[in-house]
Design an enzyme around this catalytic site. Structure first.
Site, PDB file in Angstrom:
ATOM      1  N   CYS A 114      -3.651   1.106  -1.367  1.00 56.27           N
ATOM      2  CA  CYS A 114      -2.361   0.814  -2.008  1.00 56.27           C
ATOM      3  C   CYS A 114      -1.835  -0.570  -1.620  1.00 56.27           C
ATOM      4  CB  CYS A 114      -1.371   1.934  -1.718  1.00 56.27           C
ATOM      5  SG  CYS A 114      -0.080   2.000  -2.971  1.00 56.27           S
ATOM      6  N   HIS A 221      -3.856   7.460  -2.142  1.00 55.79           N
ATOM      7  CA  HIS A 221      -3.373   7.939  -0.852  1.00 55.79           C
ATOM      8  C   HIS A 221      -3.788   9.401  -0.737  1.00 55.79           C
ATOM      9  CE1 HIS A 221      -0.633   4.735   0.328  1.00 55.79           C
ATOM     10  NE2 HIS A 221      -0.134   4.698  -0.880  1.00 55.79           N
TER      11      HIS A 221
END
Ligand code: GLN
Length: 268
Positions: A114, A221
């Protein structure tokens, strides 16, 4: 599975392995780039090495610390808030880019999740705080991608992608994404995978993440590795210069169920 009598999970020791080695992992900015339990990714690497009798060394490199690209086999940078990314980006370019470039060039694994993925790219453009206009945060440019914080909602939700890392054929990575930035790939940049469910890099291209040899960026994630231990093993093997199949298999019933549960959450 836990033993019903004791409630304990039996140690899952792999058969004796001819592999002797140490996986040297360096976490970049573990205090700042660490949302969504990025530490879980590091724990999975540590456990899966330990279960196989492979040594594991974890170090970190924070603001102002130079990075020795030769001292580690796998570099990890996790997710972050825009505010923390601003802090890390300048430092990453100033004190760590050379070391990271050298490490990637000799085949070390570099994994960015991310915000970390965004910083492995060329730049991240976002609105200025409290003023009109925009600013461009630099990245280290290991991946030919750039990220833009555009108008529009954050891209949030369960996600599953199909990846083809080796000649073994396609496999699925499942996780959760939450990003305001949209990431665009340069002309020759390979994505990590194809979106099966979710938003991916930009919400419409159908591509997720980016990969150049052993440098990988992804929006997944979850944390990523507890939900996809096959990928953790792939990273360990790559970082040690081995074929994925060279690692001793582990008893992975719970991990397989975790993976399937993440896939079901994404609808795949
Ligand atoms: N701050 C970045 C974004 O919103 C990355 C977020 C994250 O790491 N989850 O796009």
């Amino acid at each position: 599975m836990p033993d019903p009598a004791t409630g304990q999970t039996p140690a899952k020791l792999a058969p004796p392995s001819p592999l002797v080695g140490v996986l040297r992992v360096c976490a970049l900015y573990p205090d700042l780039m660490n949302i969504y339990a990025d530490r879980g990714n590091l724990i999975v690497l540590e456990r899966r090495c330990a279960w196989r009798g492979i040594g594991f060394q974890l170090s970190s490199s924070g603001l102002g610390e130079r990075l020795d690209g030769d001292a580690h086999d796998l570099f990890y940078i996790g997710g972050g808030q825009d505010r923390d990314q601003r802090l890390c980006a300048q430092d990453l370019v100033a004190t760590k880019r050379d070391g990271l470039e050298a490490a990637a060039a000799r085949g070390a694994v570099v994994l960015g999740v991310c915000g970390g993925y965004q910083l492995l790219g060329r730049s991240y453009t976002l609105p200025l705080r409290g003023r009109s206009g925009e600013e461009e945060i630099p990245g280290v440019g290991l991946l030919d991608v750039h990220t833009v914080r555009e108008d529009g909602p954050r891209l949030i939700g369960n996600v599953a992608i199909e990846v083809s890392l080796d000649e073994d054929g396609p496999r699925v990575l499942a996780g959760f994404e939450n990003h305001g930035g949209r990431t665009y790939l340069g002309a020759g940049q390979q994505p990590l995978g194809r979106v099966l469910k979710g938003h991916g890099n930009d919400g419409h291209s159908g591509m997720e993440g980016a990969r150049s040899a052993n440098t990988i960026g992804t929006y997944l994630h979850g944390p990523l590795l507890p939900k996809n231990v096959w990928f953790a093993d792939w990273l360990i093997a790559r970082a040690l210069g081995l074929q994925a199949g060279a690692l001793a298999p582990l008893e992975d019933a719970i991990e397989r169920e975790t993976h399937l549960s993440a896939r079901r959450a994404a609808g795949v």
